[in-house]
Design an enzyme around this catalytic site. Structure first.
Site, mmCIF file in Angstrom:
data_model
loop_
_atom_site.group_PDB
_atom_site.id
_atom_site.type_symbol
_atom_site.label_atom_id
_atom_site.label_comp_id
_atom_site.label_asym_id
_atom_site.label_seq_id
_atom_site.Cartn_x
_atom_site.Cartn_y
_atom_site.Cartn_z
ATOM 1 N N ASP A 1 -5.611 -3.276 -2.817
ATOM 2 C CA ASP A 1 -4.394 -3.166 -1.742
ATOM 3 C C ASP A 1 -3.900 -4.520 -1.390
ATOM 4 O OD1 ASP A 1 -3.006 -2.543 0.476
ATOM 5 O OD2 ASP A 1 -4.112 -0.793 0.823
ATOM 6 N N SER B 1 0.769 -1.011 0.015
ATOM 7 C CA SER B 1 0.070 -0.090 -0.245
ATOM 8 C C SER B 1 0.879 1.059 -0.093
ATOM 9 C CB SER B 1 -1.061 -0.138 1.298
ATOM 10 O OG SER B 1 -1.974 0.810 1.284
#
Length: 311
Positions: free
Chosen positions: A180, A46
């Site tokens: 993500d 991320s």
């Protein structure tokens, strides 16, 4: 002296500023000069993926700090019109990814993973493997990396991978079918370690477990808990804390397992926020507070570990 050095960077949205600032402080420390540039592998999930790719592309921690401070408010711009369109966040991602895409292209241009200065490993999650055999069609974790060999993702553009790994569900739309990597590896320490020692690597790039040192850096945590011994909860009660529970849970188990495998050759740098202090991943108004925390946290233990085990 270590022969294979891994830097692992957690996810956490704008709290990546905390990670970047701590790295900048350590990088500027004359007692451990050059430690960051000697990393063999940088892994990130991320916001940590953006950091990892940025560092591997030659960006300094200070440059990445500037990205959070200067562009963070635009990336996490929650306009009233967007909320109306999304029925008050009930449907649709909370934020558009248009600004994020633009900034990532500005940082990386058309640079591919193969053109980076370091080996990288970036967790994402593929929502559809599009298998021709429908009996094998499924979602799956995907680790993008630039190690040599048949499984290399070296031809993929860094800007795209940075977008994929930071497409946090509910916050941003998915990107090319990816979301993500924090849904399974918000702390990518184990992902990085396995990638480094993988038997699928060519011998020249394969690390021995006994030669690995690993510095894992978090984005800060709040001391959360839920009172009660028997919680008869349903969707409405669990939906708010569940994402945080899952993120903290997977990060915690990676921390435990890395420590068990590497012992003293593993170091975890994590800021614990003050009691009752919460800093969400999209807390634009708390960027100043994040910078203050990262600038004042005591880094002595980590600096001493780098001196002893990394250099």
């Amino acid at each position: 002296m270590a022969t294979y050095k891994i830097l692992s960077l957690d996810g956490g949205g704008l709290r990546g500023l905390i990670t970047a600032r701590m790295l900048q402080r350590l990088n500027d420390d004359p007692e451990i000069a050059g430690w960051l540039s000697s990393a063999d592998l940088i892994a990130g999930t991320s916001t940590g993926g953006i950091l990892a790719l940025g560092l591997a592309a030659g960006k300094s921690p200070q440059e990445i700090c500037n990205l959070y401070l200067n562009k963070g408010p635009d990336i996490f711009d929650d306009s009233i019109w967007d909320n109306i369109r999304d029925l008050g966040k009930t449907v649709g991602a909370q934020y558009s990814n248009k600004v994020l895409k633009k900034e990532l292209k500005s940082i990386f241009g058309a640079k591919t993973l193969a053109e980076l200065n370091k080996r990288v490993a970036v967790p994402t999650f593929d929502l559809d493997n599009e298998a021709a055999d429908t009996n094998k069609r499924s979602w799956k974790p995907k680790i993008f990396h630039n190690f040599a060999g048949a499984g290399s993702d070296g031809a993929r553009q860094a800007a795209d991978i940075a977008l994929y790994t930071s497409s946090a569900p509910t916050y941003f739309p998915s990107a090319d079918g990816y979301i993500d990597g924090g849904v399974f590896a918000n702390n990518p320490s184990l992902v990085a370690l396995v990638q480094a020692i993988s038997q699928s690597n060519i011998p020249a790039e394969r690390a021995k477990l006994d030669d690995v040192v690993l510095l894992s850096v978090g984005t800060g945590i709040s001391l959360n808990y839920i009172k009660g011994q028997t919680l008869d909860w349903g969707y409405a009660q669990w939906v708010k804390p569940l994402i945080d529970i899952l993120m903290d849970g997977v990060a915690g188990i990676s921390d435990f397992q890395a420590h068990e495998l590497l012992g003293k050759r593993y170091q975890r740098l994590q800021v614990v926020f003050a009691p009752n202090e919460s800093i969400p991943m999209d807390a634009v108004k708390k960027l100043g507070r994040m910078d203050q925390i990262a600038n004042t946290v005591d880094l002595t233990e980590t600096r001493n570990w780098i001196k002893q085990f990394w250099l």
